[in-house]
Design a protein around this motif. Sequence first.
Motif, short mmCIF file in Angstrom:
data_model
loop_
_atom_site.label_atom_id
_atom_site.label_comp_id
_atom_site.label_asym_id
_atom_site.label_seq_id
_atom_site.Cartn_x
_atom_site.Cartn_y
_atom_site.Cartn_z
N ASP A 287 17.06 -4.29 -14.76
CA ASP A 287 16.80 -3.55 -16.00
C ASP A 287 16.44 -4.54 -17.12
OD1 ASP A 287 18.68 -1.23 -18.10
OD2 ASP A 287 16.53 -1.57 -17.85
N THR A 288 15.24 -5.10 -17.03
CA THR A 288 14.77 -6.05 -18.03
C THR A 288 13.41 -5.62 -18.53
OG1 THR A 288 13.64 -7.46 -16.42
CG2 THR A 288 15.98 -7.92 -16.82
N GLU A 289 12.93 -6.32 -19.51
CA GLU A 289 11.63 -5.99 -20.09
C GLU A 289 10.47 -6.32 -19.15
OE1 GLU A 289 11.41 -10.23 -22.56
OE2 GLU A 289 11.20 -8.30 -23.59
N HIS A 290 10.76 -7.12 -18.10
CA HIS A 290 9.71 -7.50 -17.15
C HIS A 290 9.74 -6.65 -15.88
CE1 HIS A 290 8.84 -10.99 -19.61
NE2 HIS A 290 10.10 -11.40 -19.53
N ALA A 291 10.61 -5.66 -15.78
CA ALA A 291 10.76 -4.92 -14.52
C ALA A 291 9.48 -4.20 -14.13
CB ALA A 291 11.92 -3.93 -14.64
N ALA A 292 8.84 -3.51 -15.08
CA ALA A 292 7.64 -2.75 -14.76
C ALA A 292 6.51 -3.67 -14.33
CB ALA A 292 7.22 -1.91 -15.96
N GLN B 152 6.82 -6.69 -13.05
CA GLN B 152 7.17 -7.27 -11.76
C GLN B 152 6.88 -6.31 -10.63
OE1 GLN B 152 11.27 -8.40 -12.14
NE2 GLN B 152 10.82 -10.38 -13.10
N ARG B 153 7.18 -5.05 -10.85
CA ARG B 153 6.89 -4.06 -9.80
C ARG B 153 5.39 -3.96 -9.53
NH1 ARG B 153 4.04 0.59 -9.79
NH2 ARG B 153 5.04 1.29 -11.70
N ARG B 154 4.58 -3.97 -10.59
CA ARG B 154 3.13 -3.92 -10.39
C ARG B 154 2.61 -5.17 -9.70
NH1 ARG B 154 3.48 -1.49 -15.61
NH2 ARG B 154 3.13 -3.52 -16.61
N LEU B 155 3.16 -6.33 -10.03
CA LEU B 155 2.76 -7.56 -9.35
C LEU B 155 3.13 -7.51 -7.87
CD1 LEU B 155 3.81 -10.26 -12.00
CD2 LEU B 155 1.50 -9.57 -11.39
N ALA B 156 4.33 -7.01 -7.56
CA ALA B 156 4.74 -6.90 -6.16
C ALA B 156 3.88 -5.91 -5.40
CB ALA B 156 6.21 -6.49 -6.09
N GLU B 157 3.47 -4.84 -6.07
CA GLU B 157 2.62 -3.84 -5.41
C GLU B 157 1.25 -4.43 -5.10
OE1 GLU B 157 1.38 0.85 -6.08
OE2 GLU B 157 2.57 -0.24 -7.57
N ASP C 19 18.55 5.55 -13.16
CA ASP C 19 18.94 4.75 -14.31
C ASP C 19 17.76 4.04 -14.97
OD1 ASP C 19 18.34 2.96 -12.36
OD2 ASP C 19 20.31 2.02 -12.25
N GLY C 20 16.55 4.36 -14.53
CA GLY C 20 15.36 3.79 -15.14
C GLY C 20 14.85 2.53 -14.48
N ARG C 21 15.56 1.96 -13.51
CA ARG C 21 15.10 0.75 -12.85
C ARG C 21 13.93 1.05 -11.92
NH1 ARG C 21 19.99 -1.97 -9.92
NH2 ARG C 21 20.35 0.22 -9.36
N GLU C 22 13.05 0.06 -11.77
CA GLU C 22 11.89 0.19 -10.89
C GLU C 22 12.26 -0.22 -9.47
OE1 GLU C 22 8.88 1.28 -11.67
OE2 GLU C 22 9.16 1.51 -13.84
N ARG C 23 11.67 0.47 -8.50
CA ARG C 23 11.91 0.15 -7.09
C ARG C 23 10.60 0.25 -6.32
NH1 ARG C 23 16.83 2.68 -3.68
NH2 ARG C 23 17.88 0.92 -4.65
N LEU C 24 10.44 -0.64 -5.34
CA LEU C 24 9.25 -0.64 -4.49
C LEU C 24 9.70 -0.78 -3.04
CD1 LEU C 24 6.11 -0.74 -4.42
CD2 LEU C 24 6.31 -3.23 -4.34
N VAL C 25 9.26 0.16 -2.21
CA VAL C 25 9.56 0.14 -0.77
C VAL C 25 8.27 -0.24 -0.06
CG1 VAL C 25 10.46 1.42 1.20
CG2 VAL C 25 11.25 1.96 -1.12
N GLY D 8 15.73 -11.72 -11.13
CA GLY D 8 16.39 -10.43 -11.28
C GLY D 8 15.92 -9.37 -10.30
N ILE D 9 15.43 -9.79 -9.15
CA ILE D 9 14.92 -8.86 -8.13
C ILE D 9 15.88 -8.87 -6.95
CG2 ILE D 9 13.00 -8.28 -6.60
CD1 ILE D 9 11.16 -9.80 -8.47
#
Length: 455
Positions: free
Chosen positions: A356-361, A363-368, A384-390, A429-430
């Motif tokens: 839950d940081t300002e870089h979460a969104a 980071q998720r796009r970079l991982a995608e 809780d608003g956290r981003e997740r990538l499967v 933080g991942i």
Amino acid sequence: MLVSKFTADATARDGLHALASPRAKLGWAALEVVVMTLGLVAIGRWVSPDDPLFTRAPIPWTWFAPILVALRYGVLAGLGSMLMVLVAWRLLQGTDPSAAFPVLYFLGGLLLTMVCGEFSGLWRSRIRRLSQANAYLEDRIERVTNRLFMVQRSHDVLEQDLLLQPSTLRQALGDMRARSLAGQLAAPAAAKAFLDFLGVHCQIESAQVLTLTPGAGHGTTLASVGQPVPVQLTDPLVQYALDQRRLAHVQAGFPVHEAATSHLVAAPLVLGTHREQALLVVSRMPFLALHDEALELMAVLCSSFSDAALVSDEVPGLLAHLPNCPVEFAEEASRLDRIAREFKLPSQVVVLTFGDTEHAASQRRLAERRARSPDVVWPYALEDGRERLVTLMPLVGRTAVDGYLHSLATYVAERQGLAPHQADLATLGIQYRVMTLGQAPLAPALVGVLGGTSA
């Protein structure tokens, strides 16, 4: 053209399946064992009457029969050939009281035959595993090609009729597939929805979908559009479509000069969650709609529509446990889980949870974007608003997952301007979890790995 390609592929597959049937293969193997062994024994009898099995020769030429048979068909076939050589020695030299039994000759031949048979079995097992992996990749390429064609066609239709048709063909078809997999579409409703698709995108004027009862000579109409034309299962076009198990058209390979038909198009279908066998029959279409592009679109729609009924039985259960799971992800996971269980070809599911940081969104796009081309990704947000990538990684082991995680950490750290020693998922933080398919029932295992994360 797709129609011609489907025809050629279906014909080739039918021929290969007929040649590779277990009964035909067993009979041919037995015949080859007998002919090869007796042939070499006969040649030895003709070349060396005093020593037909070459038991005293520098090279035991008769061994070539069991060795070649073992390399081709395995240990049992080689042992059978070696047993025939033993019987031949008994018949040819066993009656001679001065002929001693060549123990080392038969022992050496037996050991070499068993080694060759084990070698053959090992490589046949490896080839089967590679064939299964290649079959999965070819199936996926075909499905991706169909989706690309639907995207192209939907864009053309959207440009022509944007106001009257606000949703694209791909979105509408995907929604219907999701409803069918979730068990919300029974066979009549699925048939009606499918005919509505054809009426909009293929300009059909008269068509109907019939169920096919095994052993019965007639079908029951599930849905129809326009003025229905009576359909007889003895109609030449209908019989041709059922025999070939593909879409048939009066101008696409059907021998129209041999028999007359009352219809234009016939194609087999699979409907509903119970996999009912059905038949699409199109009787009337505008003259300007009778072109190759319309037939290609109809063939792709029939194939995509039947996919929902032909997927694994685990897909509806998986969608019931995970309602937000994309249909494509559920289908791929089900196929790869079956391959992992039956052929020991593992696939991995990697779950990344971003803090839950300002870089979460970002980071998720970079991982995608970092996902490999064969991977299937499923991004979503937790309560809780956290981003997740499967990420579903087909046909790889745990070593490939470790390499992917290390590469991802390095990539994200570089994009965020961090030092090389900070290229670590924990530092970024991942959190992650890894699940190997085929080790437990798919739906509970996937629900469990999505239930939480651990570093």
